[in-house]
Design a protein around this motif. Structure first.
Motif, PDB file in Angstrom:
ATOM      1  N   LYS A  50     -18.590  -1.607  93.026  1.00 36.65           N
ATOM      2  CA  LYS A  50     -19.746  -1.395  93.909  1.00 36.65           C
ATOM      3  C   LYS A  50     -20.077   0.097  94.041  1.00 36.65           C
ATOM      4  O   LYS A  50     -19.184   0.946  93.937  1.00 36.65           O
ATOM      5  N   SER A  92     -20.460   3.255  95.931  1.00 37.79           N
ATOM      6  CA  SER A  92     -19.673   3.552  97.113  1.00 37.79           C
ATOM      7  C   SER A  92     -19.772   5.023  97.499  1.00 37.79           C
ATOM      8  O   SER A  92     -19.650   5.905  96.641  1.00 37.79           O
ATOM      9  N   LYS A  93     -19.986   5.275  98.801  1.00 38.36           N
ATOM     10  CA  LYS A  93     -20.090   6.644  99.312  1.00 38.36           C
ATOM     11  C   LYS A  93     -18.877   7.472  98.938  1.00 38.36           C
ATOM     12  O   LYS A  93     -18.961   8.658  98.702  1.00 38.36           O
ATOM     13  N   SER A  94     -17.705   6.818  98.975  1.00 38.00           N
ATOM     14  CA  SER A  94     -16.469   7.574  98.752  1.00 38.00           C
ATOM     15  C   SER A  94     -16.139   7.760  97.270  1.00 38.00           C
ATOM     16  O   SER A  94     -15.122   8.357  96.946  1.00 38.00           O
ATOM     17  N   ASP A  97     -19.871  -6.557 100.865  1.00 32.04           N
ATOM     18  CA  ASP A  97     -18.495  -6.077 101.082  1.00 32.04           C
ATOM     19  C   ASP A  97     -18.024  -6.253 102.527  1.00 32.04           C
ATOM     20  O   ASP A  97     -16.830  -6.205 102.793  1.00 32.04           O
ATOM     21  N   GLN A 105     -21.161   4.045 108.612  1.00 30.91           N
ATOM     22  CA  GLN A 105     -20.198   5.112 108.906  1.00 30.91           C
ATOM     23  C   GLN A 105     -20.766   6.478 108.524  1.00 30.91           C
ATOM     24  O   GLN A 105     -21.360   6.593 107.453  1.00 30.91           O
TER      25      GLN A 105
END
Ligand code: AQP
Length: 332
Positions: free
Chosen positions: A196, A198-200, A150, A8
């Motif tokens: 994990k 995580s980009k966000s 994930d 994404q």
């Protein structure tokens, strides 16, 4: 074999995305028929910045090319440019039980995050995310989907939906399989190694982004959470932080976990962190340099996506005609 995967354009690519997914794509491209998408329709299921979205897409495309995806060998395309993804997702939604979607771990995690923000609402797109992902995969008669841990539940969902469709309307879709690393399928946060990477994650210290500077890498690794012990040993439950660092070292060095443990046998946590930082800098700086070069080449990036769009479009159109015929829908 047919290979499909995507990422994404939802933020900077971190070493979890790189090690578990994108790096493996490049390794698969020589012997397989590969399609790699920039899945922008997935990225808009959470709050996003529309004004900078195109820039994020270009940045992700630059990553794909910098890690060695060759647009002459593989099909690289922007998901939203192939309308059949949304169309198939709608058709598949009509055979998807609602509770299958509600029990998905990613939906539960992301909707919890959204619910925590004042005034935010959980949108239906977030719930329907696995259907769109199933459409992405099934549209191209995919055999293998290389992803991180994930996403395995979503591949399982795609398998279920493929079988269900085939049973109801006759053999149409291949049942895809997830390809997941044995070690490193889930790289953990440097700040909280039980979560994990995580980009966000709002805390940027939790991730090593592949474009991080030497200074950032050194700081983040040296401050990464470990434990009060001294032994450098892989034990994901009792020593989550150290195990995560060993995993990252192992994947970047090409050594097994056993060899990595042996390498650090008489060393301390500080030495592990220093050697890991040096290794990350050595491996990531050439990629980072290439990304910067590519980001400035707007016309070339547009051309790459246009070539990919044409190739993907052809397959998607023909798949959709088959699906519609099977479902008794008009193909006009
Ligand atoms: N921590 C991770 N370890 C290993 N693999 C990972 N992936 C994501 N995080 C890790 C894998 O990276 C691929 C591309 O991911 P994506 O762009 O679809 O985003 P995501 O799965 O939603 O991952 P992020 O980075 O955590 O983003 P946000 O914060 O937006 O959710 C996938 O194959 C994924 O499994």
């Amino acid at each position: 074999m047919k290979v499909f995967s995507g990422a994404q354009p939802s933020g900077k690519i971190h070493i979890g995305n790189y090690l578990a997914a994108i790096k493996n794509w490049a390794e698969l491209q020589d012997k397989n028929e590969c399609l790699f998408s920039i899945v922008d329709l997935h990225a808009i299921t959470v709050d996003y910045d529309a004004e900078n979205f195109e820039k994020k897409i270009n940045q992700l495309l630059a990553v794909y090319l910098a890690i060695g995806l060759d647009p002459e060998k593989v099909t690289i395309f922007l998901q939203s440019e192939i309308k059949e993804h949304s169309e198939l997702a709608w058709l598949l939604s009509t055979i998807t039980p609602l509770n299958e979607l509600q029990r998905m771990t990613q939906f539960k995690d992301k909707s919890e995050k959204v619910a925590g923000k004042s005034g935010a609402t959980i949108n239906a797109g977030l719930l329907n995310y696995p259907i769109l992902m199933a459409a992405d995969i099934l549209l191209y008669q995919t055999d293998i989907v290389p992803v991180g841990q994930d996403q395995v539940q979503h591949i399982e969902f795609a398998r279920t939906i493929a079988r269900k469709f085939n049973k109801k309307f006759g053999q149409t879709f291949k049942v895809p399989e997830a390809k997941v690393l044995k070690i490193g399928a889930k790289i953990m946060s440097l700040v909280d190694p039980t979560k994990k990477m995580s980009k966000s994650d709002e805390n940027q210290e939790s991730c090593i982004y592949i474009t991080d500077s030497e200074k950032d890498i050194k700081r983040k690794i040296s401050r990464s959470v470990t434990d009060s012990g001294k032994k450098i040993k892989y034990d994901a439950k009792k020593k989550a932080g150290i195990s995560n660092l060993l995993t990252i070292y192992s994947l970047f060095s090409g050594k097994t976990i056993k060899e990595t443990e042996k390498h650090f046998i008489n060393k301390n946590y500080k030495q592990l962190k220093e050697e890991l930082s040096d290794l990350l800098i050595e491996k990531l700086s050439p990629i980072s340099k290439k990304i910067k070069e590519l980001e400035g080449r707007d016309i070339y990036l547009k051309e790459v996506l246009e070539i990919g769009r044409k190739k993907a479009q052809k397959i998607a159109k023909s798949s959709m005609e088959t699906v519609k015929r099977k479902m008794g829908l008009s193909i006009n």
